[in-house]
Design an enzyme around this catalytic site. Structure first.
Site, PDB file in Angstrom:
ATOM      1  N   LYS A  47       0.817  -1.213   0.000  1.00  0.00           N
ATOM      2  CA  LYS A  47       0.000   0.000   0.000  1.00  0.00           C
ATOM      3  C   LYS A  47       0.855   1.270   0.000  1.00  0.00           C
ATOM      4  O   LYS A  47       0.428   2.301  -0.501  1.00  0.00           O
ATOM      5  CB  LYS A  47      -0.910   0.003   1.237  1.00  0.00           C
ATOM      6  CG  LYS A  47      -1.979  -1.085   1.226  1.00  0.00           C
ATOM      7  CD  LYS A  47      -3.028  -0.839   0.163  1.00  0.00           C
ATOM      8  CE  LYS A  47      -4.243  -1.725   0.338  1.00  0.00           C
ATOM      9  NZ  LYS A  47      -3.968  -3.148   0.107  1.00  0.00           N
ATOM     10  N   ASP A 123      -9.918  -1.647  -3.420  1.00  0.00           N
ATOM     11  CA  ASP A 123     -10.200  -1.768  -1.994  1.00  0.00           C
ATOM     12  C   ASP A 123      -9.892  -0.477  -1.254  1.00  0.00           C
ATOM     13  O   ASP A 123      -9.076   0.332  -1.693  1.00  0.00           O
ATOM     14  CB  ASP A 123      -9.387  -2.909  -1.381  1.00  0.00           C
ATOM     15  CG  ASP A 123      -7.887  -2.743  -1.601  1.00  0.00           C
ATOM     16  OD1 ASP A 123      -7.497  -2.282  -2.695  1.00  0.00           O
ATOM     17  OD2 ASP A 123      -7.105  -3.064  -0.684  1.00  0.00           O
ATOM     18  N   ASP A 124     -10.557  -0.299  -0.112  1.00  0.00           N
ATOM     19  CA  ASP A 124     -10.306   0.819   0.800  1.00  0.00           C
ATOM     20  C   ASP A 124     -10.407   2.172   0.107  1.00  0.00           C
ATOM     21  O   ASP A 124      -9.543   3.045   0.269  1.00  0.00           O
ATOM     22  CB  ASP A 124      -8.943   0.672   1.477  1.00  0.00           C
ATOM     23  CG  ASP A 124      -8.849  -0.585   2.332  1.00  0.00           C
ATOM     24  OD1 ASP A 124      -9.910  -1.167   2.613  1.00  0.00           O
ATOM     25  OD2 ASP A 124      -7.740  -0.990   2.710  1.00  0.00           O
ATOM     26  N   TYR A 168     -15.180  -6.053  -0.177  1.00  0.00           N
ATOM     27  CA  TYR A 168     -14.367  -7.257  -0.267  1.00  0.00           C
ATOM     28  C   TYR A 168     -14.582  -8.213   0.903  1.00  0.00           C
ATOM     29  O   TYR A 168     -13.889  -9.213   1.034  1.00  0.00           O
ATOM     30  CB  TYR A 168     -12.881  -6.914  -0.393  1.00  0.00           C
ATOM     31  CG  TYR A 168     -12.320  -6.018   0.688  1.00  0.00           C
ATOM     32  CD1 TYR A 168     -12.006  -6.511   1.951  1.00  0.00           C
ATOM     33  CD2 TYR A 168     -12.064  -4.672   0.430  1.00  0.00           C
ATOM     34  CE1 TYR A 168     -11.472  -5.697   2.922  1.00  0.00           C
ATOM     35  CE2 TYR A 168     -11.527  -3.848   1.393  1.00  0.00           C
ATOM     36  CZ  TYR A 168     -11.237  -4.356   2.648  1.00  0.00           C
ATOM     37  OH  TYR A 168     -10.704  -3.541   3.615  1.00  0.00           O
ATOM     38  N   ASP A 228      -6.284 -13.415   2.575  1.00  0.00           N
ATOM     39  CA  ASP A 228      -6.455 -13.775   3.982  1.00  0.00           C
ATOM     40  C   ASP A 228      -5.618 -12.882   4.887  1.00  0.00           C
ATOM     41  O   ASP A 228      -4.386 -12.847   4.783  1.00  0.00           O
ATOM     42  CB  ASP A 228      -6.074 -15.239   4.208  1.00  0.00           C
ATOM     43  CG  ASP A 228      -6.840 -15.855   5.369  1.00  0.00           C
ATOM     44  OD1 ASP A 228      -7.094 -15.123   6.347  1.00  0.00           O
ATOM     45  OD2 ASP A 228      -7.196 -17.036   5.298  1.00  0.00           O
ATOM     46  N   ASN A 229      -6.295 -12.155   5.772  1.00  0.00           N
ATOM     47  CA  ASN A 229      -5.634 -11.234   6.707  1.00  0.00           C
ATOM     48  C   ASN A 229      -5.451 -11.825   8.103  1.00  0.00           C
ATOM     49  O   ASN A 229      -5.209 -11.078   9.052  1.00  0.00           O
ATOM     50  CB  ASN A 229      -6.446  -9.944   6.817  1.00  0.00           C
ATOM     51  CG  ASN A 229      -6.381  -9.101   5.565  1.00  0.00           C
ATOM     52  OD1 ASN A 229      -5.313  -8.888   5.007  1.00  0.00           O
ATOM     53  ND2 ASN A 229      -7.523  -8.627   5.109  1.00  0.00           N
ATOM     54  N   ASP A 234      -0.889  -4.890  10.360  1.00  0.00           N
ATOM     55  CA  ASP A 234      -0.650  -3.470  10.066  1.00  0.00           C
ATOM     56  C   ASP A 234      -1.617  -2.545  10.782  1.00  0.00           C
ATOM     57  O   ASP A 234      -1.400  -1.332  10.822  1.00  0.00           O
ATOM     58  CB  ASP A 234      -0.689  -3.208   8.558  1.00  0.00           C
ATOM     59  CG  ASP A 234      -1.983  -3.660   7.900  1.00  0.00           C
ATOM     60  OD1 ASP A 234      -2.833  -4.255   8.578  1.00  0.00           O
ATOM     61  OD2 ASP A 234      -2.140  -3.424   6.681  1.00  0.00           O
ATOM     62  N   ASN A 262      -1.945 -12.278   3.427  1.00  0.00           N
ATOM     63  CA  ASN A 262      -1.341 -10.958   3.628  1.00  0.00           C
ATOM     64  C   ASN A 262      -0.763 -10.969   5.038  1.00  0.00           C
ATOM     65  O   ASN A 262      -1.484 -10.726   6.002  1.00  0.00           O
ATOM     66  CB  ASN A 262      -2.417  -9.879   3.479  1.00  0.00           C
ATOM     67  CG  ASN A 262      -1.877  -8.477   3.664  1.00  0.00           C
ATOM     68  OD1 ASN A 262      -0.741  -8.196   3.291  1.00  0.00           O
ATOM     69  ND2 ASN A 262      -2.675  -7.596   4.240  1.00  0.00           N
TER      70      ASN A 262
END
Length: 753
Positions: A47, A123-124, A168, A228-229, A234, A262
């Site tokens: 990012k 995303d985001d 998502y 997959d987080n 972060d 991730n």
């Protein structure tokens, strides 16, 4: 809806976190490691690479392109599919031909470097269309699908092309998953050759069920690809996750096109997360089919067995000499600072690092051999303990659970026995205390063992385990000094988390949970708050956020004074009354709502604070009626001509002749609460402001606040960036100050995919 035989199940890593990207050397080190595990894919999507996201239109400079090409070649050399991802959604005008041409040019450049797989991420971002797009597109979903399809065809329909939707996960669907109008459009409009990313029920999903995947597959008309987080960290710089891949049934493998994890921002601590995901994928593909399977099929994959295998494979790495800490992150620099490196990556398929012996036999400038000695080496039990201390977002490992249970029992023992005002030290309590101290000693030993030859592991793990050690040190000192507890002081700190939150609610992990168990009296000992400085400049300095206690007042006043001259030491401005600046900016908050005050400490003591009030109008009523009269008694009104007033006299006059502050409806309605925070220079630039603010925001939300506001100088860019990253937006007001606000209605805090 099983994956096509032409598209094998994807299992790999996405570098998709917020924060400092991995370095060139780390990525090159990653490829042979995950290939050895049995994984086959890497997605480049950091990012904070500004040319991936905020400056997506800008082509890579020749030096940057060369780095990227060598990275792509290195992945291919280890049979790892390299996916280049781009995120144009922050500001792309979907209907603009020029914008589309810029996007194509950027991806053409990457394609010319040898990249064959791509992803486009939305995303985001805000889901609303820009005004210029509304004439061409019915919705953001239509616009994004159009862009993705156009790029997919432009790149000649690559075998792997991935799309990340704005919605998502289920919790991001508006107004809900079943009523979403966005996802059905994406499913219907997006070319069926394009994979779609999905994180599960939540951004960080504790469990992903087969039923939920069947439902989303039906809406999107294809098997989804899981981003997959479960091991991402972060969102909380005080947590790291080394537990096994878990909460995903092996039966999922036949419903998905693949899984990309991730992981932690810290590169080296991802050994167990990646190893166990590869084990899950390998075992699941080999043993599970979609026929008559449900979420109870857990026999094929056992997280504890996968952890045991991973720990055994990880243990030798602690004795390998390696150091990635001096490498500069790839593509993190701007054009004018671009790095032109000549470092070769061709030898990464050799041994992953040099031996301990060669590390020890370094030559000094004088030519003499310098033998480096290390502490006792790590054992399997040590690595198990390390993983248990930093397990998973929703779960501690068994050894960490035992620590928390034992500490809670010791602190609550008298309450359980019906004794409210003193501790009766029974033999059972003393035995439990001895056991707890032994656990703490084991962690002390672990801290020393981690200081071994693998400097990369040491530097990444050390801050986290030192914070746990510091919290337990406070607990030990408190328990060892128990004699009499003042009435009311043995109240347990409130755990303000809701019943089933996202994991960023539990800011700080194990160390913070230890602090929440302890009563306020644990923080009254001065030697607990101020520990000797081992090395103030060390990179392993540990910061700790904890509730304010009265013993901290002097330190908070001192911080206020040291930053009172436009961020510099203002002691010279208030020589006669050094407390006056604290009495104006800190004292009333500590007087009226001390439970909403939190402090930041390091090895030198208190170095920051955050203050909050639930109701600003009530706060100022108390400020005028209760606080100001006290200040008028403490500080004399100035008697000289106003033009000659000192800084002390100016503040003193504000006590005696206070301006009436009227809270406008635009603030008191949606943003009734307000906060302020302050950090000493040594704590700035390390993400500690975000940690402090997130803590008090969660408290305000749990106390029923609708929203919070604050004001800053328009020149205060540093603080503006901090607040913006936490979701604050500008409130339009006729004022020389910038007012920012954040509402708590139906929102989660700290959300980062």
């Amino acid at each position: 809806m099983s994956p096509s035989p032409q598209k094998p199940f994807i299992c790999g890593v996405v570098e998709g976190f917020y924060g400092k990207p991995w370095t060139m050397k780390q990525r090159a080190y990653l490829f042979p490691r995950i290939a050895k595990f049995g994984m086959d894919t890497y997605m480049y999507a950091p990012k904070d690479d500004f040319k991936h996201r905020s400056a997506w239109r800008v082509l890579y400079m020749p030096s940057e392109a060369e780095q990227l090409k060598r990275l792509i070649d290195e992945a291919k050399a280890h049979h790892i599919k390299f996916i280049y991802a781009i995120s144009p959604g922050l500001d792309m005008v979907y209907s603009s031909d020029r914008e589309m041409d810029l996007l194509k040019s950027k991806l053409d450049q990457v394609s010319s470097l040898g990249c064959e797989s791509f992803a486009i991420l939305f995303d985001d971002i805000e889901p609303q269309l820009l005004l210029e797009d509304r004439e061409k597109f019915e919705s953001a979903a239509h616009a994004q699908a159009f862009v993705a399809n156009e790029i997919y065809q432009h790149l000649k329909a690559p075998s792997t092309f991935i799309f990340c939707p704005t919605e998502y996960c289920e919790s991001y669907c508006q107004p809900s998953f079943t009523l979403s109008t966005y996802l059905p459009v994406i499913g219907a409009e997006l070319n069926l050759g394009i994979e779609i990313l999905w994180t599960g029920p939540r951004v960080i999903s504790k469990h992903i069920s087969c039923a939920s995947i069947r439902a989303v597959n039906k809406v999107l008309r294809r098997p989804v690809l899981i981003w997959d987080n479960i091991h991402a960290n972060d969102y909380d710089q005080r947590r790291v996750f080394m537990g096994p891949y878990a909460g995903r049934s092996p039966a999922l493998v036949s419903l998905l096109s693949g899984v990309l994890t991730n992981p932690n921002c810290e590169f080296e601590v991802n050994f167990v997360p990646l190893h166990t995901l590869a084990t899950w994928s390998r075992i699941s593909i080999g043993t599970v089919t979609d026929k008559d399977k449900d979420d109870n099929v857990e026999d094929a994959y056992d997280p504890s067995k996968a952890l045991a295998t991973a720990v055994a494979d990880w243990l030798p790495q602690f004795s390998v000499a390696e150091n990635f800490t001096t490498e500069i992150p790839l593509l993190l620099l701007r054009n004018e600072d671009a790095m032109d490196t000549t470092e070769s990556l061709s030898n990464t398929d050799k041994e992953e690092a040099m031996s301990v012996e060669s590390y020890a036999d370094k030559k000094s400038p004088e030519g003499k051999c310098e033998v480096t000695t290390f502490n006792e080496p790590m054992t399997l039990e040590d690595v198990y303990l390390l993983c248990d201390l930093f397990y998973l977002p929703y779960q501690h490992g068994s050894r960490a659970v035992e620590i928390l249970q034992e500490l809670s029992w010791l602190v609550n023992y008298n309450r359980q026995c019906g004794i409210e005002n003193s501790y009766t030290l029974s033999e059972e309590w003393k035995r439990k205390l001895e056991s707890f101290f032994l656990r703490c000693t084991t962690i002390d030993t672990l801290v020393n063992k981690i200081d071994g030859p693998n400097r990369s592991l040491q530097y990444e793990i050390h801050p986290y385990i030192r914070e746990v050690q510091k919290s337990l040190s406070i607990a030990r000192k408190f328990l060892s000094k128990i004699e009499e507890v003042e009435e009311g002081d043995n109240d347990i700190c409130i755990q303000y988390a809701p019943c089933d939150p996202e994991p960023w609610v539990f800011q700080g992990g194990l160390g913070a949970e230890v602090m929440r168990i302890l009563p306020p009296s644990a923080f009254k000992e001065e030697e607990v708050l101020k520990r000797p400085v081992e090395n103030p400049s060390a990179a392993t300095c540990v910061f700790l956020v904890r509730p304010y206690c009265e013993a901290d007042r002097e330190a908070l006043y001192k911080i206020c004074l040291l930053n009172s001259d436009n961020g510099q030491d203002g002691s010279h401005l208030f020589p006669d009354f050094p407390d006056i600046i604290g009495d104006r900016g800190v004292g009333p908050y500590l007087e009226f709502q001390p439970e909403l005050a939190y402090v930041l400490t390091d090895d030198q003591g208190v170095c920051g604070y955050v203050l909050g009030v639930v109701d600003t109008i009530e706060f100022y009523d108390s400020f005028y009626s209760i606080w100001l009269p006290k200040m008028c008694e403490k500080y004399p009104a100035p008697t000289t001509d106003k033009s000659s007033w000192s800084s002390t006299e100016e503040i003193s006059d504000s006590f005696h002749n206070p301006p009436k502050f009227i809270i406008p409806e635009v603030l008191s309605g949606p943003y009734p609460s307000h906060i302020k925070f302050n950090l000493l220079t040594r704590a700035q630039g390390k993400g500690m402001g975000e940690s402090l603010i997130t803590c008090v925001l969660q408290c305000l939300k749990q106390k029923g606040s609708r929203g919070v506001h604050l004001d800053i100088s328009p020149d205060d860019i540093r603080h503006l960036n901090i607040y913006t990253s936490l979701g604050f937006a500008e409130i339009k007001m006729n004022s020389s100050q910038v007012f920012l606000g954040k509402t708590f209605d139906d929102e989660e805090m700290g959300i980062n995919q």
